[in-house]
Design a protein around this motif. Sequence first.
Motif, short mmCIF file in Angstrom:
data_model
loop_
_atom_site.label_atom_id
_atom_site.label_comp_id
_atom_site.label_asym_id
_atom_site.label_seq_id
_atom_site.Cartn_x
_atom_site.Cartn_y
_atom_site.Cartn_z
N LEU A 347 21.31 -15.89 -14.02
CA LEU A 347 21.13 -16.19 -12.47
C LEU A 347 20.07 -17.37 -12.72
O LEU A 347 20.49 -18.86 -12.99
CB LEU A 347 21.45 -15.67 -11.10
N ARG A 348 19.36 -17.10 -13.39
CA ARG A 348 17.71 -18.36 -13.53
C ARG A 348 18.20 -18.88 -14.40
O ARG A 348 18.10 -20.15 -14.59
CB ARG A 348 16.34 -17.15 -13.13
N TRP A 349 18.53 -18.03 -15.60
CA TRP A 349 18.70 -18.58 -16.51
C TRP A 349 19.38 -19.86 -16.33
O TRP A 349 19.88 -20.94 -17.17
CB TRP A 349 19.10 -18.39 -17.79
N LEU A 350 21.17 -19.66 -15.71
CA LEU A 350 21.96 -20.57 -15.83
C LEU A 350 21.23 -22.09 -14.90
O LEU A 350 22.12 -23.02 -15.24
CB LEU A 350 22.28 -19.76 -15.08
N SER A 372 21.03 -22.37 -0.01
CA SER A 372 20.46 -20.65 -0.81
C SER A 372 21.32 -21.22 -1.51
O SER A 372 22.37 -20.99 -1.89
CB SER A 372 20.48 -19.77 0.06
N VAL A 373 20.23 -21.72 -2.94
CA VAL A 373 20.88 -21.96 -4.91
C VAL A 373 21.18 -20.02 -4.69
O VAL A 373 22.18 -19.64 -4.97
CB VAL A 373 20.01 -22.04 -5.64
N GLY A 374 19.96 -19.66 -4.67
CA GLY A 374 20.49 -18.10 -5.33
C GLY A 374 20.97 -17.33 -4.24
O GLY A 374 22.41 -16.96 -5.03
N ALA A 375 21.81 -17.45 -3.22
CA ALA A 375 23.20 -16.73 -2.67
C ALA A 375 23.90 -17.40 -3.12
O ALA A 375 24.95 -16.28 -3.34
CB ALA A 375 22.78 -17.11 -0.83
N ALA A 376 23.98 -18.27 -3.59
CA ALA A 376 25.90 -18.41 -3.72
C ALA A 376 25.54 -18.48 -5.72
O ALA A 376 26.70 -18.23 -5.45
CB ALA A 376 25.53 -20.49 -3.65
N LEU A 377 24.57 -18.06 -5.89
CA LEU A 377 24.80 -18.00 -7.20
C LEU A 377 25.08 -16.85 -7.58
O LEU A 377 26.22 -16.31 -7.89
CB LEU A 377 23.17 -18.03 -8.34
N VAL A 427 16.36 -13.52 -7.33
CA VAL A 427 16.30 -14.84 -8.70
C VAL A 427 15.41 -15.54 -9.31
O VAL A 427 15.25 -15.55 -10.37
CB VAL A 427 18.12 -15.55 -8.04
N PHE A 428 14.29 -16.23 -8.27
CA PHE A 428 13.50 -16.96 -8.74
C PHE A 428 12.12 -16.98 -8.33
O PHE A 428 11.35 -17.78 -8.82
CB PHE A 428 13.66 -18.16 -7.46
N ALA A 429 11.40 -15.52 -7.32
CA ALA A 429 9.98 -15.62 -7.71
C ALA A 429 9.91 -14.70 -8.04
O ALA A 429 9.10 -13.79 -7.77
CB ALA A 429 10.01 -15.48 -6.03
N GLY A 430 9.64 -13.90 -8.55
CA GLY A 430 9.77 -12.87 -9.62
C GLY A 430 9.83 -12.01 -10.70
O GLY A 430 11.48 -12.60 -11.06
N ASN A 431 9.33 -11.42 -11.62
CA ASN A 431 10.30 -10.88 -12.40
C ASN A 431 10.50 -9.12 -12.49
O ASN A 431 10.98 -8.59 -13.62
CB ASN A 431 9.21 -11.30 -14.02
N LEU A 432 9.89 -8.80 -12.10
CA LEU A 432 9.94 -7.29 -11.37
C LEU A 432 11.21 -7.39 -11.00
O LEU A 432 11.94 -8.16 -9.92
CB LEU A 432 9.03 -6.91 -10.36
N ASN A 433 11.74 -6.20 -11.44
CA ASN A 433 13.16 -5.91 -10.49
C ASN A 433 13.26 -5.34 -9.58
O ASN A 433 12.81 -4.85 -8.48
CB ASN A 433 13.58 -4.30 -11.80
N PRO A 434 13.88 -6.12 -8.77
CA PRO A 434 14.21 -5.76 -6.84
C PRO A 434 14.52 -4.40 -6.24
O PRO A 434 14.90 -4.54 -5.13
CB PRO A 434 15.14 -7.14 -6.97
N VAL A 435 16.00 -4.01 -7.60
CA VAL A 435 16.36 -2.60 -6.97
C VAL A 435 15.80 -1.23 -7.21
O VAL A 435 14.73 -1.04 -8.00
CB VAL A 435 17.29 -2.33 -8.15
#
Length: 467
Positions: A347-350, A372-377, A427-435
């Motif tokens: 999603l970030r790359w898109l 919100s772009v993250g939520a929309a994506l 989506v936009f604020a980090g590279n750690l897996n949020p799951v």
Amino acid sequence: MTSAPLSDATSVFAPTALLPDGWANHVLFDLSGEGDIDGVHRGVMEAAIPAGTHRCKGPVIPGMPNLHSHAFQRAMAGLAERSGPSDDSFWTWRQVMYDFVGRLTPEQAQAIAAQLYVEMLKAGYTAVGEFHYLHHGPDGQPYDDLAEMSRRVMAAARHTGIGITQLPVLYGYGGFGAQAAGEGQRRFLNDPERFLKLLEILFQDAAGDPQAQIGFAPHSLRAVTPETLTAVLAGVKGFDSHAPIHIHIAEQLKEVEDCLAWSGRRPIDWLFDNFTVDCHWCLIHATHMTAQETARLADSGAVAGLCPTTEANLGDGLFPAVDYFAQDGAWGIGSDSHISISPVEELRWLEYGQRLIHRGRNLLGPPGEGHSVGAALYGDALFGGAQALGRRIGHLDSGSRADLVVLDPDLPCLLGKEGDLLLDAAVFAGNLNPVRDVMVGGHWVVQDGRHRDEEAVVQGFRAALGL
């Protein structure tokens, strides 16, 4: 200290959850014994939570469908990153892939798929569309069981717990106009008659399994003819008139040029001129489209299957997302060659690709201030992915599969965030897996970031690599 294993329950309580109409607090999900959501209750007070309910430790969102996967390619990720004697492209990468795939055994293919699916689940993908073209033995001869390789992939999905839409690939030729296939493609080839026998076996295997769906995938316009595609489309209707249909299309400029030389039409225009493309279709990549083709795809109801990390890795180009999204075209994401297995990175790359070519920000969210772009994506990818895979997934509502992803509330980039800001940050604020935890079809498969059978699966993967 490891937490006690999560036990499956008949109800799940979320402190906050993303429902079809937005975020809600204190949500109780009733689950059926078959892995569906039976009911959704908002604003549930502590005293009303039934005994034995599983209490999630973070926000809950729907699991993401991964609509495009070539499972075996996970084991070759990183092997094609050295420069060759001439300009490198998709076509030179493809030769590396052919060399790799020529040696795979059924046992290795299953072990690789299982490892991949564990990684997908840990990242928050809860369903996969397996675009499967590795059908036969290294010499091109079918196995005694025609469905051997497809069954291996489906066994990996069952073992790891991911939902699957198996998409056996119709592959007959090496180029437009029925050009002969090359030696590297011999494991992929079927004529329509044998291919329909394979599909019949798989439809029977999946009958009654809510975690599995069968569709089919003409590999590309260069790998089929109008006659073979027509014959298989007619045959598939006899198994399931709503079966998903996926196809690679307009991924590379050379493909567009070759299609023009063969037919006088660009790939998407040719497909729409000759076949009825509707909501059951998913057009993978569709990178190189004219404005007319973009409008035709958006208007058709078909899904654009976007794989930004693979498209970047292969140097494909950038999908015309701003124009396509403005026309409300359906789309979803896939990890394709699995150079990366992360829905948030796709999603970030898109979004970032569009920012670079248009030199603007927040380009793929809905119009208007404050959205919100993250939520929309995330929400659009859920919708398109579920449609493309033909399964009751992608939303947390009565009647859908119980595919839940619990976000880690202690992840620094999520601290202090609520509602849509959670998805913006993820989506936009980090590279750690949020799951943190993952449930698929009513069963917990990931707990505290680890898969329930992770050690055994990685041992099988190591053995497949000869380690």
